[in-house]
Structures are given as structure tokens and as C-alpha cells.
Design an enzyme around this catalytic site. Structure first.
Site, PDB file in Angstrom:
ATOM      1  N   SER A  50       0.813  -1.225   0.000  1.00 19.86           N
ATOM      2  CA  SER A  50       0.000   0.000   0.000  1.00 19.86           C
ATOM      3  C   SER A  50       0.841   1.267   0.000  1.00 19.86           C
ATOM      4  O   SER A  50       0.381   2.315   0.439  1.00 19.86           O
ATOM      5  CB  SER A  50      -0.956   0.022   1.205  1.00 19.86           C
ATOM      6  OG  SER A  50      -1.807  -1.088   1.173  1.00 19.86           O
ATOM      7  N   SER A 131       0.315  -5.867  -5.589  1.00 19.41           N
ATOM      8  CA  SER A 131      -0.307  -4.767  -4.876  1.00 19.41           C
ATOM      9  C   SER A 131       0.329  -3.442  -5.307  1.00 19.41           C
ATOM     10  O   SER A 131       0.329  -3.122  -6.490  1.00 19.41           O
ATOM     11  CB  SER A 131      -0.215  -5.007  -3.367  1.00 19.41           C
ATOM     12  OG  SER A 131      -0.984  -4.071  -2.656  1.00 19.41           O
TER      13      SER A 131
END
Length: 141
Positions: A50, A131
Site C-alpha cells: 500500500s 499490490s
């Protein structure tokens, strides 16, 4: 629970247990199959998290097996995350934001200039990630 290695910072080890973390983080890992190849394809891994956490040195990201089985050179990079990598202060030239992406670009440039010394082909490079790492790949294309 306060992480004692970073006093006052909660959860710095949440996703990276037992991993030494530091602001001195701009390093690459390079795995080369043996015997040393000539003109091998290069695969560059960008970890996710993230854009807030992560490191390329986790055991799960060890590239030696991929390098050995597929006869490719595997490179992984660290880059600044969290506020150190992505804080933007509009109007402040000292904090333009997204410096974590600039770290990644520098690593990619290093690979282009130096991978031939490891037996790699700078014209045959594949970027991959998961991600935030996969998002980074798309931002570099």
C-alpha cells in the site's frame, strides 16, 4: 503495543516481522543462476504494501529459486514508503511527493547500466510486482 525499535511508532513490524528496518533502505538484491549466464532475461520484482510498508528482503521474496529454475536474473529493490516516500507538500520543492517512485526509477536505471556485468540483457527486462508493486509497474510503463 509499541514497537521498541521505533519508539512511539505503532506497528512498524506488522507486515515485516523480525526484519531490520531503516531509513537507509536504497538497496538492490540480485540473484544470478550458476553458471553465470550470458545475455539472460532480467526480472525485476517490486514489492507491495500500500506504499506504506514493505521490504524486498523478506524470505518470501527470495529470488534464488526463480533464478535457478528459469535461468533468469532476478532483481528486487527497496524504496522509501510511507511519509518518507510519498508525502507531498504542494509548493515545497523539498517535498514534491512520490520520491518512492523516483527511488524505483533509479533502481531501474541502475539495472540498465549494470546488469550486463552480471550476465543480464538490459534489452530483455520484465517488471513484476504485487499490490503497490504492481501499481508501480504500471506507473513506470
Amino acid at each position: 503495543n509499541t514497537d521498541q525499535s521505533f519508539p512511539g511508532f505503532l506497528g512498524s513490524e506488522m507486515w515485516n516481522p523480525n526484519t531490520d528496518l531503516s531509513e537507509d533502505c536504497l538497496y538492490l538484491n540480485v540473484w544470478i543462476p550458476t553458471p553465470k549466464p550470458k545475455n539472460a532475461t532480467v526480472m525485476i520484482w517490486i514489492y507491495g504494501g500500500s506504499f506504506q510498508t514493505g521490504t524486498s528482503s523478506l524470505h518470501v521474496y527470495d529470488g534464488k529459486f526463480l533464478a535457478r529454475v528459469e535461468r533468469v536474473i532476478v532483481v528486487s529493490m527497496n524504496y522509501r514508503v510511507g511519509a518518507l516516500g510519498f508525502l507531498a507538500l504542494p509548493g515545497n520543492p523539498e517535498a514534491p511527493g512520490n520520491v518512492g517512485l523516483f527511488d524505483q526509477q533509479l533502481a531501474l536505471q541502475w539495472v540498465q547500466k549494470n546488469i550486463a556485468a552480471f550476465g543480464g540483457n538490459p534489452k530483455s527486462v520484465t517488471l513484476f510486482g504485487e499490490s503497490a508493486g504492481a501499481a508501480s509497474v504500471s506507473l513506470h510503463l
